[in-house]
Design a protein around this motif. Structure first.
Motif, PDB file in Angstrom:
ATOM      1  N   GLU A 180       1.111 -23.415  29.670  1.00 51.98           N
ATOM      2  CA  GLU A 180       2.098 -23.555  28.595  1.00 51.98           C
ATOM      3  C   GLU A 180       1.927 -24.869  27.847  1.00 51.98           C
ATOM      4  N   HIS A 240      -7.012 -20.218  41.075  1.00 47.56           N
ATOM      5  CA  HIS A 240      -6.334 -19.315  40.143  1.00 47.56           C
ATOM      6  C   HIS A 240      -5.365 -20.094  39.266  1.00 47.56           C
ATOM      7  N   HIS A 271     -10.891 -13.299  38.261  1.00 46.65           N
ATOM      8  CA  HIS A 271      -9.953 -12.494  39.031  1.00 46.65           C
ATOM      9  C   HIS A 271     -10.478 -12.262  40.442  1.00 46.65           C
ATOM     10  N   PRO A 329      -2.439 -14.870  40.543  1.00 49.31           N
ATOM     11  CA  PRO A 329      -1.467 -14.773  39.446  1.00 49.31           C
ATOM     12  C   PRO A 329      -1.156 -13.331  39.033  1.00 49.31           C
ATOM     13  N   ASN A 330      -2.164 -12.466  39.046  1.00 48.36           N
ATOM     14  CA  ASN A 330      -1.901 -11.071  38.691  1.00 48.36           C
ATOM     15  C   ASN A 330      -0.935 -10.425  39.675  1.00 48.36           C
ATOM     16  N   ALA A 333       2.556 -11.701  39.195  1.00 43.35           N
ATOM     17  CA  ALA A 333       3.199 -11.111  38.026  1.00 43.35           C
ATOM     18  C   ALA A 333       3.657  -9.685  38.322  1.00 43.35           C
ATOM     19  N   SER A 364      -8.106 -12.085  32.178  1.00 35.57           N
ATOM     20  CA  SER A 364      -6.912 -12.209  33.009  1.00 35.57           C
ATOM     21  C   SER A 364      -6.620 -13.673  33.331  1.00 35.57           C
ATOM     22  N   ILE A 365      -6.607 -14.476  32.288  1.00 37.28           N
ATOM     23  CA  ILE A 365      -6.287 -15.899  32.438  1.00 37.28           C
ATOM     24  C   ILE A 365      -5.012 -16.174  31.664  1.00 37.28           C
ATOM     25  N   GLU A 366      -4.130 -16.919  32.282  1.00 42.51           N
ATOM     26  CA  GLU A 366      -2.897 -17.314  31.611  1.00 42.51           C
ATOM     27  C   GLU A 366      -3.088 -18.753  31.114  1.00 42.51           C
ATOM     28  N   GLU A 394       8.764 -21.607  38.597  1.00 45.26           N
ATOM     29  CA  GLU A 394       8.950 -20.708  37.451  1.00 45.26           C
ATOM     30  C   GLU A 394       9.659 -19.435  37.912  1.00 45.26           C
ATOM     31  N   SER A 453      -7.964 -13.135  26.454  1.00 45.89           N
ATOM     32  CA  SER A 453      -7.181 -11.969  26.876  1.00 45.89           C
ATOM     33  C   SER A 453      -7.950 -11.041  27.826  1.00 45.89           C
ATOM     34  N   LYS A 479      -0.722 -24.334  25.352  1.00 47.54           N
ATOM     35  CA  LYS A 479      -0.222 -23.474  24.274  1.00 47.54           C
ATOM     36  C   LYS A 479       0.621 -24.289  23.298  1.00 47.54           C
TER      37      LYS A 479
END
Lengths: 281, 294, 273
Positions: A247, A204, A41, C170-171, C174, A242-244, C200, A239, A250
């Motif tokens: 998709e 990021h 982050h 990204p935070n 969002a 702060s990583i997404e 998106e 979790s 996933k």
């Protein structure tokens, strides 16, 4: 030869009420010849770390070994800093802001002249670097200030490439670019790596991590929280970081959970997934 | 950039910080004038300035200013101090008492008075630095601007655009940290291209500075353009009547502070006025009953 | 009801390089429109024309029934508010509260009315506890939230987001997107025009307008645009992952037209095994 970070700590605004710890006893290695992403982050310490890799910042304690260079906390021991900066170069975020010469070729040649090359020699090398980033002859004599954002970015990158560093660090190289501009830069990075350069990316964008890097380092609150391959990272519980998770990944995981024969390690982009699905079918 | 510590606002919340900036500016002026009010007797003048020094030290302690910062900012003035010394010591001054010769350099007699004089000047200089430091470390730049605007209000009568000047100042102040960050960023970027900002001959240094200044200008100009767009989009019109969100308040504590500083000033002024006319002010003589050496 | 009506708009920085070419466009009240297109397609210029920061060469811009010209400029700027790209360069006040109050000061709102308003809007964007903070202590996302409060406090009918998330991590992105969602829920009549590269993000809007060299190429539902492979390829657009996945799987012969989530698509695949 390798890049080793040994128990490095660093704080900003030391001994003031606003002291901020940026790195807290961090140790890891970065493999040579690969593309490594450093993620975390904002304020996790990643910019601090990359600046130490070419001696722009010195650690408060601990040391860094980059091939046969050593960066330590003692100022006077770091005599070969200028050589180190030729060996490890950083392309900062929004590098277009560092352009200043009247012509594109002069700007690209600027770094070379600082490292002692003669005018004509440096211009020659500048042309090569410009070719590498996909800018042709018509750009040589233009002013860097009249170029588009994406072109400026490429000129700035060429300015670093011309120095021909062994290790290239790029901080958010695609920030603020449109998809077309980003693609150009990412392809360039891949190409450079194929030609033997060690690449360190600060980003990021998890899709870049998945698609373009061999290795990934996660910094979280000034400490190291993960090192390994992107697929190892994304199969973990992320979790707290702060990583997404991308998709694509996933989805691949989802298929794997349902007993489909998916090789997670090999999923880098949609093509990989589709190809694997084709074989299954 | 790290040596720009002098006078940097340090955001503590002490009673000095909370004072009304207009009051602080006024008190600063009073103290500065007090420093320059000297009496005929050297020893007494030094005692008086020493008193202000003590007072300022106490205020610095209350407002949590580090003495290290004071020494740092003074250390940048050593050159000035040496020049002052040299001027006072080597330039003959008829007002020096010819009996006060300290030693001879060749045939030139160096006078004790020269040391007292230059020492006194340097002492006052230090006091001035302390006063400004107290003001700027305990008052946010923004509050200073508001206070200055308040002082400029009478100028509106002669069509002086005080509010525009204040707005310009406040935006400049707002962007100083941003531009400092930018400067550091560009310096680092150029350092990555082999620029050495600390070493090299004049020619190289100029080259290094140019590689910093031009990008900084380019970015500052593009920033100012975006900023003026943002201001315009939010309805800013320099000539329209605007209301004020932030107002300055004169608290009871301001009154106390003012009384203390006012008393010091009044005391100094009285001594200065009385000195020589009605009675010769000389503390040492009064206390010890002896005429001091100088 | 029409919120924005643009007719035959033309604009050029100099004679040889037209930026906006004979552009016509209508946007309904309460609509959330994304404008996409590569850098230099004229998106930002269009925004600046709409709030009168640039002066058009010809054509007309009608906002909420009021035509934009020199006399109505002030009026229009109360109807249209804009959030720019760079969080630093639109932070005018020294602290969060000063910045939010800036518009009100310009409108000569009395101080006692300002104070509750500043608090109310700071709360709306979740910045109440940062009121006395200076911008250097805020993250990019927080600064943009303040910029949104700055815009909303003008009580506009139209909010333009000019790449407002493109410089955020990204935070931060969002944060801003969820804020926009809340805003729409709270005030459904607020028209939102968002200029973005983030596909998106554009996917969330009611309509996407594709701009190229100052002309509208396409104006349609997000799904329709992404189905148009020719356009996607020609204008080098990126596509949301789910849309691309569906496209590619369809080529492989999976029937996934009516699946709308990754889970549903996955189900189809493992069932067909």
């Amino acid at each position: 030869m390798a890049i080793k970070i040994n128990d490095v700590s660093f704080s900003y605004l030391k001994k003031t009420p606003n002291e901020v710890k940026a790195l807290d006893h961090v140790s890891f290695e970065i493999p040579k010849g690969k593309i490594t992403s450093i993620i975390g982050h904002t304020g996790s310490g990643k910019s601090t770390l990359i600046q130490m890799l070419n001696g722009l910042l010195l650690p408060d304690s601990g040391f860094l070994e980059i091939d046969d260079f050593k960066v330590t906390s003692e100022k006077r021991k770091n005599k070969r800093i200028k050589d180190l900066r030729k060996h490890v170069s950083i392309v900062f975020q929004f590098p277009e802001y560092q352009l200043f010469e009247e012509t594109v070729e002069k700007d690209v040649a600027f770094g070379l002249k600082n490292y002692g090359l003669k005018e004509n020699e440096s211009i020659e090398k500048a042309h090569l670097a410009l070719k590498e980033v996909g800018l042709d002859k018509s750009f040589y004599k233009r002013s860097p200030f009249e170029l588009s954002g994406g072109e400026k970015r490429r000129v700035a990158i060429a300015g670093i490439l011309a120095i021909d560093p062994e290790i290239l660090i790029l901080d958010e190289p695609t920030a603020g670019l449109d998809p077309k501009g980003s693609e150009l830069i990412l392809n360039l990075i891949k190409e450079l790596n194929r030609n033997g350069k060690t690449i360190i990316l600060v980003t990021h964008d998890m899709n870049i991590v998945l698609n373009h890097s061999d290795y990934v380092i996660v910094l979280n609150d000034s400490t190291l929280s993960f090192k390994g391959t992107p697929s190892e990272l994304f199969t973990r519980d992320v979790s707290n970081y702060s990583i997404e998770i991308p998709e694509l990944f996933k989805f691949a995981l989802l298929l794997k959970e349902h007993q489909l024969n998916i090789d997670i390690e090999k999923i880098k982009n949609v093509d990989d997934l589709i190809n694997q699905l084709k074989e299954i079918k | 950039m790290n040596n720009l510590t002098f006078g940097r606002y340090s955001p503590f919340n002490t009673c000095v910080h909370r004072l009304d900036p207009r009051n602080k500016i006024f008190m600063m002026l009073l103290l500065m004038v007090s420093i320059f009010l000297k009496v005929d007797s050297w020893s007494t003048t030094l005692i008086l300035t020493g008193f202000i020094f003590l007072f300022l030290v106490i205020v610095m302690i209350i407002s949590k200013i580090r003495f290290l910062d004071l020494f740092k900012s003074l250390s940048t003035m050593w050159f000035l101090i040496i020049i002052l010394m040299v001027i006072y010591v080597f330039i003959p001054n008829p007002s020096y008492n010819p009996n006060h010769i300290a030693f001879y350099i060749g045939t030139y007699g160096v006078n004790y008075d020269a040391f007292y004089q230059s020492g006194y000047i340097i002492f006052r200089l230090i006091l001035m630095v302390m006063i400004t430091m107290i003001l700027t470390s305990t008052t946010s730049p923004m509050d200073l601007t508001y206070a200055l605007e308040w002082y400029m209000t009478p100028l509106k009568l002669v069509k002086f655009p005080a509010h525009i000047v204040a707005m310009t100042l406040s935006i400049a102040l707002r962007f100083i940290p941003t531009l400092l960050d930018e400067t550091q960023r560009i310096m680092k970027a150029q350092a990555s291209r082999g620029v050495d900002f600390n070493r090299g001959g004049l020619f190289k240094r100029v080259g290094a500075i140019i590689s910093l200044i031009i990008p900084l200008f380019v970015s500052a100009i593009s920033r100012s353009e975006e900023l003026s767009n943002a201001m315009e989009a939010r309805g800013y019109d320099p000539y329209a009547k605007r209301s004020r969100y932030r107002v300055l308040k004169f608290h009871l504590s301001d009154l106390f502070a003012f009384i203390i500083v006012g008393a010091i000033f009044a005391g100094f002024l009285t001594l200065r006025i009385y000195d020589g006319y009605i009675i010769k002010i000389d503390f040492i003589y009064w206390i010890f009953g002896a005429k001091p050496l100088f | 009801m029409k919120s924005v009506e643009i007719k035959n708009l033309n604009y050029s920085y100099n004679v040889n390089t037209p930026v906006i070419k004979d552009l016509s466009l209508t946007i309904d009240k309460g609509e959330y429109v994304s404008i996409v297109g590569h850098n230099g397609s004229g998106k930002s210029t269009l925004c600046k024309l709409m709030i009168g920061l640039l002066e058009k060469n010809s054509g007309s811009i009608i906002i909420d029934g009021v035509e934009l010209n020199k006399d109505t400029l002030n009026d229009i700027r109360h109807k249209v508010a804009i959030v720019f790209q760079n969080p630093d360069n639109q932070f005018i006040g020294v602290t969060v509260e000063d910045d939010i109050a800036f518009s009100l000061e310009n409108d000569n709102v009395p101080r006692n009315e300002m104070i509750p308003l500043v608090r109310e809007y700071a709360k709306k964007v979740g910045m109440l506890e940062f009121l006395n903070k200076e911008p250097s202590y805020l993250s990019g996302g927080q600064k943009q939230r303040v910029a949104i409060a700055d815009a909303l406090i003008r009580r506009p009918d139209i909010l333009i987001l000019d790449e407002a998330t493109s410089m955020l991590d990204p935070n931060g992105k969002a944060e801003i997107l969820s804020l926009v969602r809340e805003m729409r829920k709270e005030n459904p009549s607020l028209t939102i025009i968002s200029i973005t590269h983030d596909i998106e993000e554009a996917y969330l809007s009611d309509r996407i307008i594709l701009l190229n060299e100052g002309e509208i190429v396409l104006s349609c539902l997000p799904n329709e645009l992404f189905k148009n492979r020719e356009i996607i390829k020609k204008y080098n657009l990126s596509v949301p992952f789910i849309v691309e996945l569906k496209m590619r799987l369809k080529d492989l012969g999976y029937d996934i037209d009516d699946s709308s989530s990754l889970n549903e698509i996955g189900e189809k695949i493992w069932q067909s095994k």
